[in-house]
Motif scaffolding. Structure first.
Motif, PDB file in Angstrom:
ATOM      1  N   GLU A 126       0.846  -1.184   0.000  1.00 65.91           N
ATOM      2  CA  GLU A 126       0.000   0.000   0.000  1.00 65.91           C
ATOM      3  C   GLU A 126       0.887   1.242   0.000  1.00 65.91           C
ATOM      4  OE1 GLU A 126      -4.227   0.965   2.067  1.00 65.91           O
ATOM      5  OE2 GLU A 126      -2.596   0.494   3.448  1.00 65.91           O
ATOM      6  N   VAL A 127       0.455   2.292  -0.725  1.00 69.20           N
ATOM      7  CA  VAL A 127       1.255   3.520  -0.816  1.00 69.20           C
ATOM      8  C   VAL A 127       0.415   4.734  -0.456  1.00 69.20           C
ATOM      9  CG1 VAL A 127       2.849   2.598  -2.548  1.00 69.20           C
ATOM     10  CG2 VAL A 127       0.764   3.780  -3.288  1.00 69.20           C
TER      11      VAL A 127
ATOM     12  N   TRP B 267      -4.441   9.828   1.396  1.00 66.27           N
ATOM     13  CA  TRP B 267      -5.067   8.924   0.439  1.00 66.27           C
ATOM     14  C   TRP B 267      -4.158   7.720   0.261  1.00 66.27           C
ATOM     15  CZ3 TRP B 267      -9.925   9.784  -1.137  1.00 66.27           C
ATOM     16  CH2 TRP B 267     -10.436   9.001  -2.175  1.00 66.27           C
ATOM     17  N   LEU B 268      -4.644   6.543   0.619  1.00 68.57           N
ATOM     18  CA  LEU B 268      -3.865   5.313   0.519  1.00 68.57           C
ATOM     19  C   LEU B 268      -4.398   4.466  -0.626  1.00 68.57           C
ATOM     20  CD1 LEU B 268      -3.644   4.352   4.307  1.00 68.57           C
ATOM     21  CD2 LEU B 268      -2.125   5.825   2.980  1.00 68.57           C
ATOM     22  N   VAL B 269      -3.466   3.937  -1.424  1.00 69.27           N
ATOM     23  CA  VAL B 269      -3.856   3.198  -2.625  1.00 69.27           C
ATOM     24  C   VAL B 269      -3.088   1.883  -2.703  1.00 69.27           C
ATOM     25  CG1 VAL B 269      -4.073   3.273  -5.147  1.00 69.27           C
ATOM     26  CG2 VAL B 269      -4.220   5.395  -3.823  1.00 69.27           C
ATOM     27  N   ILE B 270      -3.793   0.841  -3.127  1.00 62.02           N
ATOM     28  CA  ILE B 270      -3.145  -0.427  -3.460  1.00 62.02           C
ATOM     29  C   ILE B 270      -3.220  -0.588  -4.979  1.00 62.02           C
ATOM     30  CG2 ILE B 270      -3.271  -2.938  -3.290  1.00 62.02           C
ATOM     31  CD1 ILE B 270      -4.316  -2.622  -0.463  1.00 62.02           C
ATOM     32  N   PHE B 271      -2.055  -0.747  -5.602  1.00 65.33           N
ATOM     33  CA  PHE B 271      -1.974  -0.989  -7.033  1.00 65.33           C
ATOM     34  C   PHE B 271      -1.628  -2.453  -7.280  1.00 65.33           C
ATOM     35  CE2 PHE B 271      -0.793   3.569  -6.725  1.00 65.33           C
ATOM     36  CZ  PHE B 271      -1.730   4.110  -7.594  1.00 65.33           C
ATOM     37  N   ALA B 272      -2.183  -3.027  -8.332  1.00 65.97           N
ATOM     38  CA  ALA B 272      -1.936  -4.436  -8.646  1.00 65.97           C
ATOM     39  C   ALA B 272      -0.457  -4.708  -8.879  1.00 65.97           C
ATOM     40  CB  ALA B 272      -2.745  -4.843  -9.886  1.00 65.97           C
ATOM     41  N   GLU B 273       0.264  -3.740  -9.395  1.00 66.51           N
ATOM     42  CA  GLU B 273       1.662  -3.930  -9.764  1.00 66.51           C
ATOM     43  C   GLU B 273       2.631  -3.745  -8.587  1.00 66.51           C
ATOM     44  OE1 GLU B 273      -0.811  -2.864 -13.219  1.00 66.51           O
ATOM     45  OE2 GLU B 273      -0.521  -1.953 -11.246  1.00 66.51           O
TER      46      GLU B 273
END
Length: 198
Positions: A19-20, A65-71
């Motif tokens: 997570e970023v 804002w925290l985001v999980i990217f598939a890559e």
């Protein structure tokens, strides 16, 4: 036809599962970071590289804002993605959800006309060079032959925005295009990239 807009910057890793934290550069994060959206690294970045970032899930946490990217599958990959500017490829004619709003990129570059006494459009007197998002209201910065002028972006002063012909029309208000030097300090408060003006 598509255009590229910067919607965020990956700031750092959050936790150990990839997570970023993303620093937003858009007024519409729910739209730009919706699950399934595919973003790209800014090609102008020296280390931007290639590839894609597919949004899996987002959430807000303590104002971030925290985001999980598939890559990005783990903390190492998240750390490697730090400082990557994320770009969305959107239709050039895309509009905000509100019909009375416009993206900054749609306003910048428009010719500026004034109305005559009959309500008809006169010859162009300048061009929109930036949009400033101030606490009270949005303001258009207009380049004219006598210098830059600041005009509040409200329907009473800007009754017509015609993206099809590439112009806006200002109401015939006395003093509207006179020197507004006392407002120039407000430029530092302006937002950039994907802001929506209304």
């Amino acid at each position: 036809m598509f255009t590229e807009i910067t919607v965020g910057v990956i700031v750092r890793a959050h936790g150990v599962r990839g997570e970023v934290v993303v620093d937003l550069r858009t007024d519409e994060p729910e739209r730009r970071f919706a699950p399934g959206e595919v973003l790209h690294p800014d090609p102008s970045d020296r280390d931007g590289g290639s590839g894609t970032f597919t949004v899996v899930r987002t959430r807000e946490h303590q104002g971030r804002w925290l985001v999980i990217f598939a890559e990005i599958g783990d903390r190492n990959a998240a750390e490697a993605a730090r400082r990557v500017r994320l770009v969305a490829r959107v239709p050039a004619d895309e509009r905000p959800a509100d019909d009375e709003e416009y993206y900054d990129r749609q306003l910048v570059g428009l010719a500026v006309h004034t109305q005559d006494g009959t309500g008809e459009s006169d010859e162009p007197i300048g061009q929109v060079i930036s949009v400033m998002h101030l606490p009270a209201q949005d303001v258009l910065e207009i380049s004219t032959p006598t210098g830059a002028r600041l005009v509040p972006f409200v329907s009473e002063l800007v009754p017509t925005v015609d993206l099809g012909v590439g112009r806006i029309v200002l109401a015939p208000v006395a003093g509207l295009l006179e020197d507004l030097e006392d407002q120039t300090a407000d430029r530092d408060q302006a937002q950039d990239q994907d802001g929506a003006a209304s």
